[in-house]
Design an enzyme around this catalytic site. Structure first.
Site, PDB file in Angstrom:
ATOM      1  N   CYS A   2       0.841  -1.188   0.000  1.00 34.70           N
ATOM      2  CA  CYS A   2       0.000   0.000   0.000  1.00 34.70           C
ATOM      3  C   CYS A   2       0.885   1.251   0.000  1.00 34.70           C
ATOM      4  CB  CYS A   2      -0.959   0.063   1.174  1.00 34.70           C
ATOM      5  SG  CYS A   2      -2.136  -1.275   1.222  1.00 34.70           S
ATOM      6  N   ASN A 102      -2.613   1.741   5.568  1.00 33.91           N
ATOM      7  CA  ASN A 102      -1.657   0.700   5.211  1.00 33.91           C
ATOM      8  C   ASN A 102      -1.443  -0.129   6.458  1.00 33.91           C
ATOM      9  OD1 ASN A 102       0.435  -0.841   4.181  1.00 33.91           O
ATOM     10  ND2 ASN A 102       1.983   0.736   4.537  1.00 33.91           N
ATOM     11  N   GLU A 487      18.224 -17.659  -5.251  1.00 31.18           N
ATOM     12  CA  GLU A 487      17.787 -16.358  -5.743  1.00 31.18           C
ATOM     13  C   GLU A 487      17.351 -16.441  -7.211  1.00 31.18           C
ATOM     14  OE1 GLU A 487      16.822 -13.726  -4.662  1.00 31.18           O
ATOM     15  OE2 GLU A 487      17.195 -12.105  -6.061  1.00 31.18           O
ATOM     16  N   LYS A 491      13.607 -15.403  -8.472  1.00 28.98           N
ATOM     17  CA  LYS A 491      13.369 -14.409  -9.532  1.00 28.98           C
ATOM     18  C   LYS A 491      12.432 -14.978 -10.591  1.00 28.98           C
ATOM     19  CE  LYS A 491      15.164 -10.842  -8.154  1.00 28.98           C
ATOM     20  NZ  LYS A 491      14.652 -11.275  -6.889  1.00 28.98           N
ATOM     21  N   GLU A 494       8.777 -15.315  -9.251  1.00 27.96           N
ATOM     22  CA  GLU A 494       8.017 -14.087  -9.060  1.00 27.96           C
ATOM     23  C   GLU A 494       7.764 -13.338 -10.364  1.00 27.96           C
ATOM     24  OE1 GLU A 494       9.704 -11.120  -6.419  1.00 27.96           O
ATOM     25  OE2 GLU A 494      11.722 -11.603  -7.024  1.00 27.96           O
ATOM     26  N   HIS A 510      19.898 -36.653  -2.875  1.00 31.53           N
ATOM     27  CA  HIS A 510      19.094 -37.081  -1.726  1.00 31.53           C
ATOM     28  C   HIS A 510      17.597 -36.956  -2.005  1.00 31.53           C
ATOM     29  CE1 HIS A 510      22.649 -37.528   0.764  1.00 31.53           C
ATOM     30  NE2 HIS A 510      23.070 -36.372   0.270  1.00 31.53           N
ATOM     31  N   LYS A 613       6.174  -4.338  -3.372  1.00 33.37           N
ATOM     32  CA  LYS A 613       7.600  -4.122  -3.125  1.00 33.37           C
ATOM     33  C   LYS A 613       7.940  -4.203  -1.654  1.00 33.37           C
ATOM     34  CE  LYS A 613      11.765  -2.838  -4.327  1.00 33.37           C
ATOM     35  NZ  LYS A 613      12.574  -3.908  -4.930  1.00 33.37           N
TER      36      LYS A 613
HETATM   37  C1  AGP Z   1      12.507 -10.122  -4.098  1.00 36.61           C
HETATM   38  O1  AGP Z   1      12.587  -9.885  -5.441  1.00 36.61           O
HETATM   39  C2  AGP Z   1      11.352  -9.549  -3.388  1.00 36.61           C
HETATM   40  N1  AGP Z   1      11.050  -8.229  -3.729  1.00 36.61           N
HETATM   41  C3  AGP Z   1      11.327  -9.862  -1.889  1.00 36.61           C
HETATM   42  O2  AGP Z   1      11.749 -11.177  -1.679  1.00 36.61           O
HETATM   43  C4  AGP Z   1      12.114  -8.908  -0.973  1.00 36.61           C
HETATM   44  O3  AGP Z   1      13.488  -9.081  -1.136  1.00 36.61           O
HETATM   45  C5  AGP Z   1      11.692  -9.174   0.476  1.00 36.61           C
HETATM   46  O4  AGP Z   1      10.308  -8.938   0.594  1.00 36.61           O
HETATM   47  C6  AGP Z   1      12.448  -8.340   1.479  1.00 36.61           C
HETATM   48  O5  AGP Z   1      12.285  -6.972   1.240  1.00 36.61           O
HETATM   49  P1  AGP Z   1      13.186  -5.899   1.966  1.00 36.61           P
HETATM   50  O6  AGP Z   1      14.592  -6.091   1.480  1.00 36.61           O
HETATM   51  O7  AGP Z   1      12.622  -4.570   1.595  1.00 36.61           O
HETATM   52  O8  AGP Z   1      13.075  -6.186   3.440  1.00 36.61           O
END
Ligand code: AGP
Length: 618
Positions: A2, A102, A487, A491, A494, A510, A613
């Site tokens: 939000c 929020n 990672e 990526k 998502e 395993h 985000k």
């Molecule tokens: C990753 O691409 C995501 N945006 C997510 O995993 C992110 O890294 C996580 O939510 C942590 O966010 P922050 O670094 O703002 O705490």
């Protein structure tokens, strides 16, 4: 999670608020709305499900009046689906008060029951609407919006940034926050509120972060902050270190494209000014993290979520090797519930790009409450987590707008390496010559990373476009390559909505090797044979094992790695670098792959479905 923006001043607030929401859209994008107190003194709202474009279209179809007081919201749904009705703002029954929120009001069900019993008819399924009704009732009693906030916030449990305007108080916006971000933008004859500075940075760089359990009242010519009991609070003003341009796409097709290209600079800026005579010196960590204290630390716990937790996993290997202190990584959301053993000789390091991730904030609060020392690695000036920690090492990656974290990840690893080197020096665990060699390797990494991004992009783009119909991709790595594999998988999940799994290559036999069938695509992060022949040989064996079962191998390996070349269906070469900087270089091709596969599938790279985000709810 939000985005919130508010304005009081002489300008037409609707345009200004829509521009602010555009900059905050990365925080949530399933619906949006605005409320304006127009020049005739009427409170008017518009709201629409869908991305901000839907609200912009609505405003074209049904323009909203001009007025100098307003607020706007872009939502990531928690209570109630992403519909027009559930979009914010929410109005009081008489339509004279509008609220945006929020966070999560955890006791909303009992508050709602009380209001319903009192005859209130709810128009949405949100938790937020209870705040609108409670504030309206409190306002009727006091005739003062700030006073009404004081009354109501005491009754709310959970996390909230709550903002309201009332038709009877033009030129006033009141906000309150608990465990959710709110920043004031100080203008000349106008003032702003935002979830973060992106909301107003094009208008002013003077900012004040609203503290925990504080209420702020903005008017065009004044800003007043109080605690929940009404006591005066002096806010700390700071200057925003980046300008509005840094948060613009600047001709790139996506923010993520831009941000991957910015990785070398993010890395270099994070290292800049943090070495003296070739050694890392972090001199401003505060009294609770003095050299003497850090020399006596017996255990380190890294807490983070998502991508930041993978940066922590990479750094765990390095910090333990350099500072000779046990290091554990904990997912922030699991931390408090495990009742971890904590004391003043435990250093809890949180890693967060936004500095507002609720899971990570709660872990930090838990650590502090149990006596641990807390250090924050954060990319956002003035954010809650660094403010609630004993010290902070900022990553200087600049604003990251794409939901998928990229440049923040490499700068988090770099900042954690700085912490590891600093600890290694003050604990006498790392000799100066080794320390200097590690610093040299780190300082050389940005230009090598630039070369990887430039040289591999087109090739990976072609690969991704060939693979647009792929349903499953596996990622393997060992040592610091293991978190890079995790990672890479995150990526892809998502951005391209593809089943993807990252494994420690040694773990494959395993169980997970059963997934490998003819044509299964497997990315393998291969360590350099120059650093550890044994580790390299093991990964090469793992490649043979999956090839024997029909896998299609895409190897990310040091250029000229003769042992890998014959067994890789595709090879993405990396320049020669040290063992600790390999992960910084190896991750970029995986980020590019996920971006280009999402592109090939015609998906929204910057705003993937269901995500936001900054995750400010637990
Ligand atoms: C990753 O691409 C995501 N945006 C997510 O995993 C992110 O890294 C996580 O939510 C942590 O966010 P922050 O670094 O703002 O705490």
């Amino acid at each position: 999670m939000c985005g919130i923006v508010a304005y009081v001043g002489p300008r037409d607030s609707a345009d200004l608020i829509m521009a602010g929401l555009k900059r905050l859209e990365y925080r949530g994008y399933d619906s949006a709305g605005i409320a304006i107190l127009d020049r005739e003194g009427r409170l008017d709202t518009r709201k629409r499900a869908g991305k901000l474009g839907a609200l912009a279209e609505e405003l074209v179809q049904h323009p909203i009046g001009d007025g100098g007081t307003g607020l706007g919201h872009t939502r990531w749904a928690t209570h109630g689906g992403p519909t027009d009705r559930n979009a914010h703002p929410h109005l009081s029954e008489d339509g004279r008060l509008a609220v945006i929120h929020n966070g999560i009001i955890e006791n909303f069900a009992e508050l709602k029951a009380e209001l319903v019993a009192d005859g209130v008819v709810f128009r949405s399924e949100t938790d937020t609407e209870v705040a609108a009704h409670l504030l309206a009732r409190a306002y009727r009693r006091s005739g003062d919006l700030t006073e009404a906030f004081r009354d109501v916030v005491r009754r709310l449990r959970g996390a909230f940034t709550l903002l309201a305007v009332h038709q009877d108080e033009p030129g006033v916006v009141v906000g309150a926050r608990r465990n959710s971000p709110l920043v004031i933008g100080l203008g000349e004859g106008e003032n702003f509120l935002g979830s973060d500075v992106a909301a107003f940075v094009e208008h002013t760089k003077r900012a004040v972060a609203v503290g925990q359990d504080e209420i702020v009242t903005i008017r065009p010519d004044s800003v007043e902050i109080t605690d929940f009991s009404g006591g005066h609070v002096d806010g700390d003003e700071y200057e925003v270190a980046w300008d509005a341009k840094a948060a613009e796409k600047g001709g790139w097709p996506w923010f993520m494209t831009k941000e991957i290209h910015e990785e070398p600079d993010a890395l270099a800026n994070t290292l800049l000014g943090r070495t003296r005579d070739g050694l890392v010196v972090l001199s401003d960590l505060g009294d609770r993290l003095s050299d003497e204290v850090l020399a006596g630390i017996e255990r380190i716990v890294l807490v983070a979520a998502g991508t930041a937790s993978y940066a922590a996993e990479v750094a765990r290997y390095a910090i333990e090797a350099w500072a000779r202190v046990p290091v554990a990584v904990e997912l922030a959301h699991e931390f408090q519930f495990r009742e971890p053993l904590l004391d003043e000789r435990t250093l809890v390091i949180s890693i967060s790009q936004s500095g507002e991730t609720m899971d990570t904030l709660v872990a930090v609060q838990h650590a502090r409450a149990h006596g641990a020392r807390t250090l924050s690695v954060c990319n956002t000036q003035g954010a809650t987590i660094p403010r609630e920690s004993d010290g902070v090492v900022y990553t200087h990656a600049g604003p990251e707008v794409a939901v998928a974290s990229t440049k923040a990840f490499v700068s988090q690893i770099a900042a954690l390496y700085l912490v590891g080197l600093h600890l290694g020096r003050i604990r006498g665990a790392l000799d100066d010559a080794t320390h200097r060699a590690l610093v040299d390797d780190l300082l050389a990494a940005p230009e090598k990373l630039r070369a990887v991004i430039q040289d591999s992009w087109t090739r990976i783009e072609t690969l991704a476009h060939w693979m647009a119909d792929t349903h499953s991709v596996l990622f393997l790595g060992r040592h610091v390559g293991f978190p890079i594999a995790l990672e890479g998988a995150l990526k892809l999940k998502e951005l391209a909505y593809i089943h993807a799994e990252g494994f420690a290559a040694g773990e494959l036999k395993h169980g997970p090797i059963a997934l490998v069938d003819h044509g299964q695509v497997v990315f393998v992060v291969v360590p350099s044979p120059r650093h550890s022949a044994a580790l390299h040989a093991k990964v090469v064996s793992n490649i043979q094992e999956i090839r024997a079962r029909g896998a299609r191998v895409i190897a990310i390996a040091e250029q000229g790695d003769a042992a890998v070349i014959p067994f890789a269906d595709e090879l993405i070469p990396l320049p020669l670098t040290g063992p600790w900087t390999e992960p910084l270089l190896a991750v970029a091709p995986l980020q590019i792959f996920a971006l280009e596969l999402a592109n090939a599938k015609g998906l929204d790279v910057d705003q993937p479905r269901n995500l936001a985000k900054s995750v400010t709810v637990e």
